[in-house]
Enzyme design. Structure first.
Site, PDB file in Angstrom:
ATOM      1  N   SER A   1      56.236  83.722 121.048  1.00 49.46           N
ATOM      2  CA  SER A   1      56.372  85.119 121.464  1.00 49.46           C
ATOM      3  C   SER A   1      55.013  85.685 121.867  1.00 49.46           C
ATOM      4  O   SER A   1      53.977  85.053 121.656  1.00 49.46           O
ATOM      5  CB  SER A   1      56.919  85.943 120.305  1.00 49.46           C
ATOM      6  OG  SER A   1      55.911  86.071 119.321  1.00 49.46           O
ATOM      7  N   LYS A   2      55.069  86.867 122.438  1.00 47.61           N
ATOM      8  CA  LYS A   2      53.836  87.535 122.855  1.00 47.61           C
ATOM      9  C   LYS A   2      52.914  87.726 121.644  1.00 47.61           C
ATOM     10  O   LYS A   2      51.713  87.571 121.731  1.00 47.61           O
ATOM     11  CB  LYS A   2      54.204  88.877 123.478  1.00 47.61           C
ATOM     12  CG  LYS A   2      53.007  89.744 123.759  1.00 47.61           C
ATOM     13  CD  LYS A   2      53.415  90.967 124.531  1.00 47.61           C
ATOM     14  CE  LYS A   2      52.489  92.141 124.385  1.00 47.61           C
ATOM     15  NZ  LYS A   2      51.266  91.961 123.646  1.00 47.61           N
ATOM     16  N   ARG A   3      53.543  88.068 120.525  1.00 45.62           N
ATOM     17  CA  ARG A   3      52.742  88.322 119.324  1.00 45.62           C
ATOM     18  C   ARG A   3      51.990  87.060 118.871  1.00 45.62           C
ATOM     19  O   ARG A   3      50.836  87.123 118.468  1.00 45.62           O
ATOM     20  CB  ARG A   3      53.651  88.851 118.202  1.00 45.62           C
ATOM     21  CG  ARG A   3      52.924  89.304 116.988  1.00 45.62           C
ATOM     22  CD  ARG A   3      53.406  90.631 116.451  1.00 45.62           C
ATOM     23  NE  ARG A   3      54.855  90.757 116.414  1.00 45.62           N
ATOM     24  CZ  ARG A   3      55.613  90.283 115.424  1.00 45.62           C
ATOM     25  NH1 ARG A   3      55.061  89.641 114.417  1.00 45.62           N
ATOM     26  NH2 ARG A   3      56.904  90.474 115.449  1.00 45.62           N
TER      27      ARG A   3
END
Ligand code: GLU
Length: 507
Positions: A258-260
């Site tokens: 994910s982006k995180r």
């Protein structure tokens, strides 16, 4: 073969989306097929301005080109689903006529009430399906006159009527046979109360109308495929082949990338920089980090696909030649940023110097570094590129060029100076002024000859000269450094060095 990439413009394109587009592109080119870009923007609530432009720019940067799409037109235009709105309603009503779909009038609170009621009766996550449908307000349960009346006066949706007691089977080109019983499926909405289709209806209708032969998409769409298979059956259309690509996993394998994760682990998950129009937050892209599109494409190709030969470095044309769905694996592919850098490094090494200079110059200028003539820039790149994995590392490796050392040197560096050479340096400079021609080879010959004649060990001479010219003991070849600095700058720096160490050149 006709394939398509069908992103929803809900934000920047994730690197996994780039991989999906890439695999489609490679197959289209390999088989002389067509590649369509279709923008699936029917969910107006999730529409993000700028996302479509971003998707096109990112794929163009990667060298992934379409044959049809909203930006270039084509025989199946329009390519934005919001502009095809009227079309889908007809198909939804057609399915109602054929008994494959029905109208439903339930309000949000009625749906919620149903969920609570069935949960209380012990059902887990109740859905709109064969069990609950008879208790709801729809064209299957209400008298025909009431249905007509409600259709005229109330908002309604069209739901798919999942047939009872059937096994839906389809072949996935990557996973093999997939089979789902219809009791596991719910009556998905096909047409929303605002007249917009849902993803399922619009996707299937467009794949049919655009004559798509192979649906190649991420694994997250696998659960939707049984419904799509039934929709093809309901319309009486031939269905395309399906291939669901493995997930991109976090480096530790623990879940979807994910982006995180990217933020936490310090690597980009988007191809290009993205500025969120709502929050103003900026996310870095591979391009801005200094990757070459060739490197990104090559690395992404390897995330889930294994070449037949023992080889990892491919140009996009070589990928077109080598790629096949048979060699795409089912297992999720772990993202490995170090590997991505390594692959990029191989492409950096292979890039023609002139092209590399074209990429470095704007970076050089954006950092407001002193102007550099073209031949010096190429020489600097040649010096630095061997060890660089990303473009900015080339600029950092030639810091000596635009940032002359300051004297006196820090004690730690100063301690490494060979004082005997410092004493002799004025004489050396006197001869360097005359040295002809001024190439790395001539400079090297000169230094070696002088060192030998004076009985100075070369292992002491070189670090001292390097400190005087760059302020550092390591870096690219000293002789090459002297060549690119040029005679004038080399001598200026040596003289400044001597002045700082209290030695004057005798003229
Ligand atoms: N609109 C879907 C997406 O955003 C398309 C999935 C598909 O390719 O069918 O990925």
């Amino acid at each position: 073969m006709v394939v398509r990439f069908a992103p929803s413009p809900t934000g920047p394109l994730h690197i996994g989306g780039v991989r999906t587009a890439l695999y489609n592109y490679l197959l289209a080119r390999k088989h002389g097929g067509r590649f369509i870009l279709r923008i699936e923007d029917t969910d107006q609530t999730r529409f993000v301005p700028g996302a479509e432009e971003y998707i096109i720019e990112a794929l163009t940067w990667c060298g992934i080109e379409f044959d049809e799409g909203p930006h270039i037109g084509g025989p199946h235009a329009p390519y934005r689903q919001s502009e095809r709105k009227a079309l889908y309603a007809q198909y939804a009503h057609l399915l109602v006529e054929r008994g494959w779909a029905y109208y439903a009038f339930d309000t949000e609170s009625e749906l919620e009430e149903m969920r609570q009621r069935f949960e209380a009766a012990g059902m887990v996550a109740p859905q709109y399906n064969a069990v609950t449908r008879p208790y709801m307000k729809n064209s299957l349960t209400l008298p025909p006159e009431e249905v007509q009346e409600r259709l005229r006066t109330q908002p309604y949706v069209v739901r798919f009527l999942v047939p009872r007691g059937r096994e839906v089977r389809f072949y996935d080109e990557i996973r093999g046979w997939v089979s789902v019983h219809t009791k596991e499926m719910d009556d998905k909405v096909l047409l929303k109360s605002d007249g917009m289709p849902t993803y399922h209806l619009a996707n299937v209708v467009d794949d049919h109308l655009m004559r798509v032969t192979h649906v190649i998409r991420g694994e997250e769409w696998l659960p939707s495929t049984p419904l799509h298979v039934l929709l093809y059956e309901a319309f009486g259309w031939e269905r395309p082949k399906f291939a669901h690509l493995p997930l991109l996993l976090r480096p530790d394998g623990g879940g979807k990338l994910s982006k995180r994760d990217g933020d936490q682990l310090g690597f980009p998950v988007f191809p290009l920089q993205w500025r969120d129009p709502q929050t103003g937050e900026t996310s870095e892209g591979y391009r801005e980090r200094g990757f070459l599109p060739e490197g990104v494409v090559n690395y992404l190709a390897l995330l889930g696909w294994h070449p037949a030969e023992e080889r990892e470095i491919f140009t996009i044309d070589e990928l077109i030649e080598a790629f096949s769905l048979e060699r795409v694996s089912k297992a999720g592919a772990r993202f490995d940023f170090e590997k991505a850098r390594w692959v990029n490094q191989q492409h950096l090494r292979a890039l023609p110097l002139r092209r590399l200079a074209e990429l470095i110059r704007p970076l050089w200028e954006s950092r407001r570094l002193p102007p550099v003539p073209e031949n010096s820039l190429m020489a600097l790149i040649e010096l630095a590129r061997e060890r660089a994995t990303l473009l900015p590392e080339i600029i950092e490796a030639v810091r000596f060029y635009y940032e002359p050392p300051t004297f006196p040197l820090p004690d730690q560096q100063g301690a490494k100076l060979n004082l005997a050479l410092v004493e002799e340096l004025p004489e050396w400079i006197g001869e360097l002024v005359e040295l002809e021609p001024w190439t790395a080879e001539d400079v090297e010959r000169f230094i070696r000859r002088k060192a030998e004649a004076r009985g100075l060990p070369i292992g002491k001479v070189l670090p001292t000269l390097r400190l005087a010219l760059t302020g550092d003991v390591s870096g690219p070849s000293l002789y090459k450094i002297m060549e690119v600095l040029g005679r004038g700058e080399t001598i200026t720096r040596l003289e400044r060095f001597l002045a700082a160490y209290g030695v004057q050149r005798q003229v």
